[in-house]
Design an enzyme around this catalytic site. Structure first.
Site, PDB file in Angstrom:
ATOM      1  N   SER A 550      22.888  -1.795   9.166  1.00 37.57           N
ATOM      2  CA  SER A 550      23.750  -0.623   9.137  1.00 37.57           C
ATOM      3  C   SER A 550      24.060  -0.205  10.587  1.00 37.57           C
ATOM      4  O   SER A 550      24.596  -1.001  11.346  1.00 37.57           O
ATOM      5  CB  SER A 550      23.084   0.499   8.333  1.00 37.57           C
ATOM      6  OG  SER A 550      24.013   1.493   7.994  1.00 37.57           O
ATOM      7  N   ASP A 636      29.851  -2.093  -0.847  1.00 35.10           N
ATOM      8  CA  ASP A 636      29.245  -1.136   0.090  1.00 35.10           C
ATOM      9  C   ASP A 636      30.264  -0.052   0.439  1.00 35.10           C
ATOM     10  O   ASP A 636      31.375  -0.353   0.872  1.00 35.10           O
ATOM     11  CB  ASP A 636      28.795  -1.877   1.352  1.00 35.10           C
ATOM     12  CG  ASP A 636      27.903  -1.038   2.254  1.00 35.10           C
ATOM     13  OD1 ASP A 636      27.864   0.196   2.087  1.00 35.10           O
ATOM     14  OD2 ASP A 636      27.245  -1.620   3.129  1.00 35.10           O
ATOM     15  N   HIS A 670      25.339  -0.967  -0.476  1.00 36.39           N
ATOM     16  CA  HIS A 670      24.763  -0.902   0.861  1.00 36.39           C
ATOM     17  C   HIS A 670      23.329  -1.431   0.908  1.00 36.39           C
ATOM     18  O   HIS A 670      22.910  -2.007   1.905  1.00 36.39           O
ATOM     19  CB  HIS A 670      24.798   0.548   1.353  1.00 36.39           C
ATOM     20  CG  HIS A 670      24.536   0.704   2.823  1.00 36.39           C
ATOM     21  ND1 HIS A 670      25.371   0.184   3.787  1.00 36.39           N
ATOM     22  CD2 HIS A 670      23.532   1.322   3.493  1.00 36.39           C
ATOM     23  CE1 HIS A 670      24.903   0.482   4.988  1.00 36.39           C
ATOM     24  NE2 HIS A 670      23.786   1.171   4.839  1.00 36.39           N
TER      25      HIS A 670
END
Length: 696
Positions: A550, A636, A670
């Site tokens: 991320s 995501d 995600h």
């Protein structure tokens, strides 16, 4: 396409101009998720990854079996008391998801529950396996029992896009109510009588901005609050005392809280203190007063009190300290607990109220004088409150772990100051913590700042050793020392594992965060490179493989550009590598909210130039890069799949070195694949790739 040949993304030049700067983005077309060419390209990349890593299949399976073999598959959590029930979860061998259960409560000590054996009065609240069915992805966003224990509100997601459907279940009859609410966000809160449930919705930019009130059995829900400022998120919760509903609105740097008597769900929320730019605060109900944790003129936060009838008037209780970051306050009927951070480690401070006599001011002041911290023996560890839903209790439930101690759950007896170990996660296969050792080292950054590094290895591992170096460094998020079963597959092969606690995280307090954001963001990247170099220079590391996800994936892309020669490989998971283009586009999820973290390049030419100087996608050049494995998910909503897709395409077209691999989960979000066995397979794949990079 022959999968032995790297996919070549077509170039469709897209021109943009910002602040007089003309930029050509030849891979912008990959942002069109509905374009068949996009799907075909991602599938071709997956085929290429499969071909390039086929020789690792035996090692991958071996690592998977190690993870599985060290995990007690049929297990359960420690029960937590709430009202008339003890709540806990079970996992069963062969099943992907947990089962939530409860049993009637009797006394303060949790019941003795044996893995694989049901109690006589045990009742299943929610079975994730039953709900998931044959779906390739499944996630629960909310699971909340009403204060009287009779109703359950729960929400589900079957795609990974974090848009949930809310349902209600009568826990006394097992009946599923006809009420169904779609497209909601995480979380929610019950009214005191369990007649009403509050929930949030998101806007097109995936920002939770509305709070709704749903009365069970009604056909139409009422909008309670809508946040018009695009930098602010909203959330709703019920205090531990069940006395107040708390509606919070906050940006990255500013808070505003509203409260409502939970017995009056149709009433009007009142503002605690109007928002002031740069001031963050939270409110905790403590019986006849409020605690307020805030940073008004207190960089590392201060704990104050406020009367119930005037919650915006704050009286200092625990003052600000330069060396201690106050993280949260948990209030109970007879004590409070402050969770804090000091010297890169977390801690707990107990504030016992003084006697029954006197005013609440006198009792609280006595608690500050009599406060004490709970001691823990290891040099590195992470501790925090865990599972304390009861307002009136004689015990504090806490979680504890270190890099060699598996996650552990303790009850701390407030009267005797005794720690009672309730459960330590079993690690099968003969794991012995005595075979491993952990260290705290300090690296020197370019500007002379000392960067903490947490390290773990087997005692018998030779040095220098192949090293996996992990980093994050954004949002004041701290990567604390913790245990990992999959990591043992590296350590037992002679690897060193290290965490670089770089600036931009929160490990060393609020200033640590401030020095790694906005126009000081480059400190995050140069800190990480400094750690990698020092690990080699001091004999810890032979080859360093970098890993982050991320915003930590942004870190991976940036350090690959800054110092590609320092790394034998880079693993970037759901990586935020097209940072400039994303933060320039306010129509994308979360962009406007993110301006407080990165700056606003759309309106500020200096921020634009600064972000362009470090954004990974913008700075790929013809140098020799290490092998890179990027992993993403098609659904995501936080870091869109096209960011790593564009990055890998540009690396392959521009740079030397590699190989550059892109693996896309075509039905996840995600967090990747949702089932625990699926997640173990994905981790085994990454670890096999890392092992090869470290031993090549």
């Amino acid at each position: 396409m022959n999968s032995n040949t790297p996919p070549v993304a077509k170039k469709v030049p897209t021109k943009r101009t910002h602040h007089g700067d003309v930029v050509i983005d030849e891979y912008a077309w990959l942002g069109n998720k509905e374009d068949p060419d996009t799907t075909a390209y991602l599938e071709a990349e997956n085929e290429y990854v499969e071909q390039q890593t086929a020789h690792l299949s035996e090692l991958e399976e071996q690592v998977f079996q190690e993870i599985k073999g060290r995990t007690q598959e049929t297990d359960l959590s420690v029960a937590s008391r709430k009202g008339a029930w003890w709540y806990f979860t079970r996992t069963e061998e062969g099943k992907q998801y947990a089962v939530s259960c409860r049993v009637p409560a009797d006394g303060d000590a949790p019941p003795e529950i044996v893995p694989g054996e049901s109690l006589a009065d045990e009742r299943v609240i929610l079975d994730g396996n039953e709900l998931a069915g044959d779906s390739a992805f499944f996630s629960i966003g909310t699971s909340s029992v009403s204060p009287d224990g009779t109703m359950l509100a729960y929400s589900t997601d079957y795609k990974g896009d974090e848009r949930f459907t809310l349902r209600f279940k009568n826990l006394e009859t097992g009946e599923l109510l006809p009420d169904e609410i779609t497209d909601i966000f995480y979380g929610g809160a019950w009214s005191a009588d369990g007649s009403t449930f509050f929930y949030t919705r998101v806007d097109d930019a995936w920002r939770p901005y509305q709070v709704y009130r749903h009365t069970l059995g009604s056909q139409e829900d009422a909008l309670v609050y809508e946040e018009s400022d695009e930098k602010y998120w909203v959330g709703i919760g019920l205090t531990r005392s069940e006395r107040y509903l708390v509606l919070s609105a906050g940006s990255k740097i500013t808070s505003e809280v509203r409260i409502l008597d939970a017995t009056d769900p149709t009433g009007e929320f009142r503002v605690v203190r109007p928002r002031t730019e740069g001031v963050e605060y939270g409110v905790e109900h403590a019986g006849d007063f409020f605690y307020v944790l805030h940073n008004a003129d207190a960089e590392n936060f201060e704990l104050a009190t406020a009367p119930l009838d005037d919650p915006g008037t704050w009286t200092p209780l625990v003052p600000h300290r330069d060396d201690t970051r106050l993280l949260e306050i948990d209030a109970f009927s007879d004590h409070a607990v402050v969770h804090f951070r000091r010297d890169g480690l977390t801690g707990l401070r107990v504030l016992p109220y003084g006697g029954d006599g006197g005013t609440w001011h006198e009792r609280v002041e006595a608690s500050a004088r009599n406060a004490y911290e709970i001691d823990f023996p290891e040099p590195l560890y992470s501790v925090g409150p865990a599972g304390n839903p009861e307002f009136t209790t004689t015990r504090l439930r806490l979680s504890y772990t270190s890099m060699i101690t598996p996650p552990s759950v303790y009850d701390y007896e407030l009267d005797t100051h005794r720690l009672i170990l309730l459960k330590q996660r079993p690690v099968l296969g003969g794991y012995d913590a005595a075979d491993y050792e952990q260290f705290r080292e300090w690296a020197m950054a370019e500007d002379g700042t000392r960067i903490p590094v947490s390290i773990v290895k087997r005692k018998d591992a030779a040095r220098p050793a192949p090293t996996l170096l992990y980093g994050y460094g954004s949002y004041e998020t701290s990567i604390d020392p913790g245990f990992s079963v999959p990591r043992l597959s590296l350590l037992d092969r002679g690897f060193v594992f290290a965490i670089a606690h770089v600036r931009g995280g929160g490990e060393m307090g609020r200033r640590w965060y401030e020095e790694g954001k906005l126009t000081r963001k480059r400190n995050t990247f140069t800190d990480f490179v400094a750690v990698a170099r020092q690990l080699k220079a001091t004999g810890w590391s032979s080859r360093v493989i970098a890993r982050g996800g991320s915003a930590g994936g942004l870190l991976m892309g940036a350090v690959a550009n800054l110092a590609p020669e320092e790394f034998a490989g880079v693993v970037a998971e759901v990586p935020f590598v097209d940072a400039l283009n994303t933060i320039l586009d306010p129509s994308l999820p979360l962009t406007v909210i993110e301006w407080d973290e990165w700056g606003d390049p759309l309106h500020d030419p200096d921020v634009y130039a600064y972000m362009k100087s470090y954004s990974p996608y913008e700075n790929v050049d013809g140098r020799t890069y290490p092998p890179i494995l990027a992993r993403t998910s098609l659904n995501d909503t936080r870091v869109l799949y096209h960011e790593p897709a564009k990055w890998i395409a540009r690396l392959r077209a521009t740079a030397d070195g590699g190989p550059f691999l892109l693996k896309t989960e075509m039905g996840a979000g995600h967090g990747g694949r949702s089932g625990r066995y699926d997640a173990w397979h994905e981790e085994a794949f990454a670890l096999a790739w890392i092992i090869e990079r470290g031993t090549a």
